[in-house]
Design an enzyme around this catalytic site. Structure first.
Site, PDB file in Angstrom:
ATOM      1  N   VAL A  97       0.850  -1.206   0.000  1.00 14.99           N
ATOM      2  CA  VAL A  97       0.000   0.000   0.000  1.00 14.99           C
ATOM      3  C   VAL A  97       0.881   1.249   0.000  1.00 14.99           C
ATOM      4  O   VAL A  97       0.667   2.186  -0.774  1.00 14.99           O
ATOM      5  CB  VAL A  97      -0.954  -0.012   1.218  1.00 14.99           C
ATOM      6  CG1 VAL A  97      -1.646   1.342   1.387  1.00 14.99           C
ATOM      7  CG2 VAL A  97      -2.005  -1.104   1.060  1.00 14.99           C
ATOM      8  N   ASP A 136      10.845   2.987   6.137  1.00 14.86           N
ATOM      9  CA  ASP A 136      10.395   1.634   6.466  1.00 14.86           C
ATOM     10  C   ASP A 136      11.335   1.091   7.529  1.00 14.86           C
ATOM     11  O   ASP A 136      12.517   1.471   7.566  1.00 14.86           O
ATOM     12  CB  ASP A 136      10.450   0.746   5.213  1.00 14.86           C
ATOM     13  CG  ASP A 136       9.592  -0.487   5.348  1.00 14.86           C
ATOM     14  OD1 ASP A 136       8.483  -0.503   4.781  1.00 14.86           O
ATOM     15  OD2 ASP A 136      10.020  -1.447   6.035  1.00 14.86           O
ATOM     16  N   THR A 150      -5.121  -1.051   7.019  1.00 10.73           N
ATOM     17  CA  THR A 150      -6.475  -1.503   7.364  1.00 10.73           C
ATOM     18  C   THR A 150      -6.518  -1.858   8.845  1.00 10.73           C
ATOM     19  O   THR A 150      -5.772  -2.719   9.299  1.00 10.73           O
ATOM     20  CB  THR A 150      -6.863  -2.718   6.506  1.00 10.73           C
ATOM     21  OG1 THR A 150      -6.839  -2.300   5.154  1.00 10.73           O
ATOM     22  CG2 THR A 150      -8.253  -3.225   6.854  1.00 10.73           C
ATOM     23  N   LEU A 156      -6.927   0.130  -3.237  1.00 13.85           N
ATOM     24  CA  LEU A 156      -6.187  -0.396  -4.379  1.00 13.85           C
ATOM     25  C   LEU A 156      -6.068  -1.916  -4.285  1.00 13.85           C
ATOM     26  O   LEU A 156      -6.091  -2.503  -3.204  1.00 13.85           O
ATOM     27  CB  LEU A 156      -4.802   0.248  -4.492  1.00 13.85           C
ATOM     28  CG  LEU A 156      -3.737   0.001  -3.409  1.00 13.85           C
ATOM     29  CD1 LEU A 156      -3.044  -1.340  -3.557  1.00 13.85           C
ATOM     30  CD2 LEU A 156      -2.708   1.103  -3.462  1.00 13.85           C
ATOM     31  N   PHE A 174     -16.184  -9.792  -9.332  1.00 14.85           N
ATOM     32  CA  PHE A 174     -16.005 -10.703  -8.198  1.00 14.85           C
ATOM     33  C   PHE A 174     -17.002 -11.866  -8.204  1.00 14.85           C
ATOM     34  O   PHE A 174     -17.430 -12.340  -7.169  1.00 14.85           O
ATOM     35  CB  PHE A 174     -16.032  -9.936  -6.865  1.00 14.85           C
ATOM     36  CG  PHE A 174     -14.701  -9.300  -6.607  1.00 14.85           C
ATOM     37  CD1 PHE A 174     -14.284  -8.222  -7.360  1.00 14.85           C
ATOM     38  CD2 PHE A 174     -13.833  -9.814  -5.654  1.00 14.85           C
ATOM     39  CE1 PHE A 174     -13.024  -7.664  -7.185  1.00 14.85           C
ATOM     40  CE2 PHE A 174     -12.574  -9.266  -5.469  1.00 14.85           C
ATOM     41  CZ  PHE A 174     -12.170  -8.180  -6.243  1.00 14.85           C
ATOM     42  N   GLY A 201     -13.629 -20.136  -8.413  1.00 12.73           N
ATOM     43  CA  GLY A 201     -12.242 -20.598  -8.476  1.00 12.73           C
ATOM     44  C   GLY A 201     -11.886 -21.478  -7.303  1.00 12.73           C
ATOM     45  O   GLY A 201     -12.767 -22.111  -6.695  1.00 12.73           O
ATOM     46  N   CYS A 245      -5.237  -9.513   2.356  1.00 11.29           N
ATOM     47  CA  CYS A 245      -6.328  -8.628   2.775  1.00 11.29           C
ATOM     48  C   CYS A 245      -7.585  -9.394   3.177  1.00 11.29           C
ATOM     49  O   CYS A 245      -8.002  -9.323   4.332  1.00 11.29           O
ATOM     50  CB  CYS A 245      -6.639  -7.640   1.664  1.00 11.29           C
ATOM     51  SG  CYS A 245      -5.198  -6.640   1.256  1.00 11.29           S
ATOM     52  N   LYS A 275      -7.427 -11.971   6.332  1.00 11.31           N
ATOM     53  CA  LYS A 275      -7.131 -11.366   7.640  1.00 11.31           C
ATOM     54  C   LYS A 275      -8.150 -10.281   7.983  1.00 11.31           C
ATOM     55  O   LYS A 275      -8.538 -10.135   9.134  1.00 11.31           O
ATOM     56  CB  LYS A 275      -5.686 -10.883   7.678  1.00 11.31           C
ATOM     57  CG  LYS A 275      -5.433  -9.428   7.482  1.00 11.31           C
ATOM     58  CD  LYS A 275      -3.965  -9.110   7.554  1.00 11.31           C
ATOM     59  CE  LYS A 275      -3.644  -7.844   6.795  1.00 11.31           C
ATOM     60  NZ  LYS A 275      -4.244  -6.631   7.273  1.00 11.31           N
TER      61      LYS A 275
HETATM   62  C1  UGA Z   1      -8.501  -6.387  -2.011  1.00 11.32           C
HETATM   63  C2  UGA Z   1      -9.604  -5.383  -2.430  1.00 11.32           C
HETATM   64  O1  UGA Z   1     -10.122  -5.759  -3.717  1.00 11.32           O
HETATM   65  C3  UGA Z   1      -9.038  -3.960  -2.508  1.00 11.32           C
HETATM   66  O2  UGA Z   1     -10.093  -3.042  -2.800  1.00 11.32           O
HETATM   67  C4  UGA Z   1      -8.404  -3.595  -1.144  1.00 11.32           C
HETATM   68  O3  UGA Z   1      -7.803  -2.309  -1.196  1.00 11.32           O
HETATM   69  C5  UGA Z   1      -7.328  -4.625  -0.799  1.00 11.32           C
HETATM   70  O4  UGA Z   1      -7.929  -5.952  -0.763  1.00 11.32           O
HETATM   71  C6  UGA Z   1      -6.787  -4.294   0.568  1.00 11.32           C
HETATM   72  O5  UGA Z   1      -7.539  -4.362   1.540  1.00 11.32           O
HETATM   73  O6  UGA Z   1      -5.646  -3.844   0.651  1.00 11.32           O
HETATM   74  P1  UGA Z   1      -6.453  -7.577  -3.288  1.00 11.32           P
HETATM   75  O7  UGA Z   1      -6.347  -8.419  -2.046  1.00 11.32           O
HETATM   76  O8  UGA Z   1      -5.241  -6.947  -3.848  1.00 11.32           O
HETATM   77  O9  UGA Z   1      -7.505  -6.366  -3.042  1.00 11.32           O
HETATM   78  O10 UGA Z   1      -7.040  -8.507  -4.441  1.00 11.32           O
HETATM   79  P2  UGA Z   1      -8.471  -8.761  -5.070  1.00 11.32           P
HETATM   80  O11 UGA Z   1      -8.438  -8.399  -6.498  1.00 11.32           O
HETATM   81  O12 UGA Z   1      -9.560  -8.207  -4.262  1.00 11.32           O
HETATM   82  O13 UGA Z   1      -8.537 -10.354  -4.994  1.00 11.32           O
HETATM   83  C7  UGA Z   1      -8.593 -11.034  -3.738  1.00 11.32           C
HETATM   84  C8  UGA Z   1      -8.708 -12.517  -3.951  1.00 11.32           C
HETATM   85  O14 UGA Z   1     -10.001 -12.845  -4.451  1.00 11.32           O
HETATM   86  C9  UGA Z   1      -7.697 -13.114  -4.945  1.00 11.32           C
HETATM   87  O15 UGA Z   1      -7.193 -14.311  -4.432  1.00 11.32           O
HETATM   88  C10 UGA Z   1      -8.522 -13.360  -6.179  1.00 11.32           C
HETATM   89  O16 UGA Z   1      -8.030 -14.402  -6.988  1.00 11.32           O
HETATM   90  C11 UGA Z   1      -9.872 -13.720  -5.567  1.00 11.32           C
HETATM   91  N1  UGA Z   1     -11.015 -13.503  -6.478  1.00 11.32           N
HETATM   92  C12 UGA Z   1     -11.342 -12.247  -6.853  1.00 11.32           C
HETATM   93  C13 UGA Z   1     -11.732 -14.585  -6.925  1.00 11.32           C
HETATM   94  O17 UGA Z   1     -11.452 -15.766  -6.593  1.00 11.32           O
HETATM   95  N2  UGA Z   1     -12.805 -14.363  -7.763  1.00 11.32           N
HETATM   96  C14 UGA Z   1     -13.156 -13.125  -8.166  1.00 11.32           C
HETATM   97  O18 UGA Z   1     -14.155 -13.010  -8.915  1.00 11.32           O
HETATM   98  C15 UGA Z   1     -12.403 -12.049  -7.700  1.00 11.32           C
END
Ligand code: UGA
Length: 441
Positions: A11, A30, A121, A152, A251, A255, A262, A265
């Site tokens: 982040v 850091d 967070t 993000l 989303f 899968g 994120c 936790k």
């Molecule tokens: C997530 C949130 O999407 C961000 O908005 C947030 O800022 C971030 O956490 C955080 O709290 O810092 P991130 O963990 O980077 O972002 O990734 P995501 O794109 O949300 O994916 C999370 C997981 O869900 C991945 O393992 C992804 O493969 C899975 N996923 C996502 C699915 O299995 N299916 C989907 O349709 C979408």
């Protein structure tokens, strides 16, 4: 404006480099000196598309500096961001020690009026703790604390930070809100929605967003199980659901489960917070349970296809928790690797970005750095992460390398007909599988 950023992880680094890109003077610090030295030399601690270019730009024009001293960080800064890690405790709650230490370090050296923006967070109520810490250790500065949660995503962090759909700031002080609005004005002018609220609402909203997104993923994964039992097609169900604007298509990709640092936790921390507040929210635990079930379903498919896992070789395609990142934290692929190894299989993995990290994290896994190497002698190949590279696999070449051509598509990435036509048994997620085309050699 002068800005300090404490914590340059997934982040903090995009935040610092994007703020420099839009014209601010940014210093970042850091606790990991090695990371700082590497960044000063231009080496990124992890892979994130477009980030290296942005960091280079900031280093070259002098607007992004990596410092080792908090005095240098806060000198003249109007805003200091806290972007440190909040890892889970065994209780499920977030460990906020790094947040406290960052606040204390800033308090001990800052002068003047400084807005401290909490971006990590954290559970609702943390900003008040931060304010108390700043007050307790302050030398002379006056602090205004705001909550500025980050939305993000890894893999698209630069784009998400340059064109955010919303900028959320929670504060009790109108002055602090004004400072934050000025900081973000270049992004607001380009269309980012500015949302100002109180501290606790901002903190809670972040948990609410991540939990809801995880809920969507678990919902579609539960539907995948039902589709498998009823011979329906989960990708069609998702499309039908997603074309309702009240639901939306994002989303809803079934899968092997969500991972990363994120969702798992944050969900646990939100559950704990709800309990502490005296509200039972069993839906949160259910989201996590369905997520575990999605991984188990993938494992069961492999086991069913191979019968005994001992003396079998399984190829895992994709080791990062999602495409576009080298991050393997709580990656479902690695969890699947551990389960397969524990059951006696030999596991070989390939990932376009996360190979070396994965190799050091899973005992007994073999990792190769060429896509076609991973198929060699495999009895089953499993697509774990939806990297674009896997969409164009030369299936004939892959099949020739494999001992038995079985492909488990954990992300429904490939066209099943095309896979079966190349002589594979195709086992997708939440839809019917296909036997190999008998005419394929
Ligand atoms: C997530 C949130 O999407 C961000 O908005 C947030 O800022 C971030 O956490 C955080 O709290 O810092 P991130 O963990 O980077 O972002 O990734 P995501 O794109 O949300 O994916 C999370 C997981 O869900 C991945 O393992 C992804 O493969 C899975 N996923 C996502 C699915 O299995 N299916 C989907 O349709 C979408």
């Amino acid at each position: 404006m002068k800005v300090g950023v404490v914590g340059i992880g997934h982040v903090g680094l995009p935040t610092a480099s994007v703020l420099a890109h839009i014209g601010h003077e940014v210093t970042a610090i850091d606790s990991d000196r090695q990371k700082l030295e590497a960044l000063r030399a231009g080496d990124l601690p992890y892979f994130e598309p477009g980030l290296a270019e942005l960091v280079d730009e900031g280093r070259a024009n002098g607007r992004l500096k990596f410092v080792t001293d908090f005095e240098d960080l806060v000198a003249g800064a109007e805003v200091v961001f806290v972007c440190v890690g909040t890892p889970p405790r065994s209780s499920g709650g977030a460990n906020l020690l790094a947040v406290e230490k960052a606040a204390r370090a800033v308090a001990e050296v800052a002068d003047g009026r400084v807005v401290v923006a909490e971006k990590s967070t954290v559970p609702a109520g943390t900003a008040e703790r931060v304010a108390r810490t700043l007050d307790r250790y302050r030398r002379s500065a006056e602090f205004l604390v705001v909550s500025n949660p980050e939305f993000l995503r890894e893999g698209s962090a630069v784009n998400d930070s340059l064109t955010p759909d919303r900028i959320l700031v929670g504060a009790e002080s109108p002055e602090a809100l004004e400072v934050m609005k000025r900081l973000y004005s270049p992004l607001i002018e380009k269309g980012a929605r500015w949302i100002a609220t109180d501290l606790r609402t901002a903190e809670l909203a972040k948990h609410a967003c991540n939990a809801f997104l995880a809920l969507k993923v678990s919902y579609i994964n539960a539907l995948a199980r039902i589709c498998e039992l009823s011979s329906a097609d989960v990708t069609d169900v998702a499309e039908i659901m997603g074309s309702d604007p009240r639901i939306g298509p994002a989303f809803l990709d079934a899968g092997i489960g969500y991972g990363g640092y994120c969702f798992p936790k944050d969900l646990a921390a939100f559950d704990r917070l709800a309990r502490q507040l005296g509200y039972e929210f069993p839906l949160l635990g259910e989201i996590a349970r369905i997520n575990d079930e999605a991984l188990q379903a993938a494992f069961d498919k492999i086991e069913t296809a191979l019968w005994n896992l001992e003396e079998k070789r399984v190829a895992l395609l994709g080791l990062s928790f999602k495409p576009g990142t080298s991050d393997t934290r709580l990656s479902p692929s690695l969890e699947l690797a551990r389960k397969l190894i524990a059951a006696g299989a030999t596991v070989c993995g390939y990932d376009p970005a996360a190979g070396s990290v994965a190799a050091s994290e899973v005992d007994g896994i073999e990792v190769v750095d060429d896509l076609y190497e991973v198929f060699k002698g495999a009895d089953c190949a499993v697509i774990c992460t939806a990297w674009d590279e896997f969409k164009t696999i030369d299936l004939a070449r892959a099949r020739q390398a494999m001992a038995i051509p079985i492909l488990v598509d954990g992300r429904n990435l490939l066209d099943g007909g095309a896979v079966a036509a190349q002589g594979f048994t195709y086992i997708p997620t939440g839809r019917s599988g296909l036997e190999p085309d008998p005419t394929a050699r």
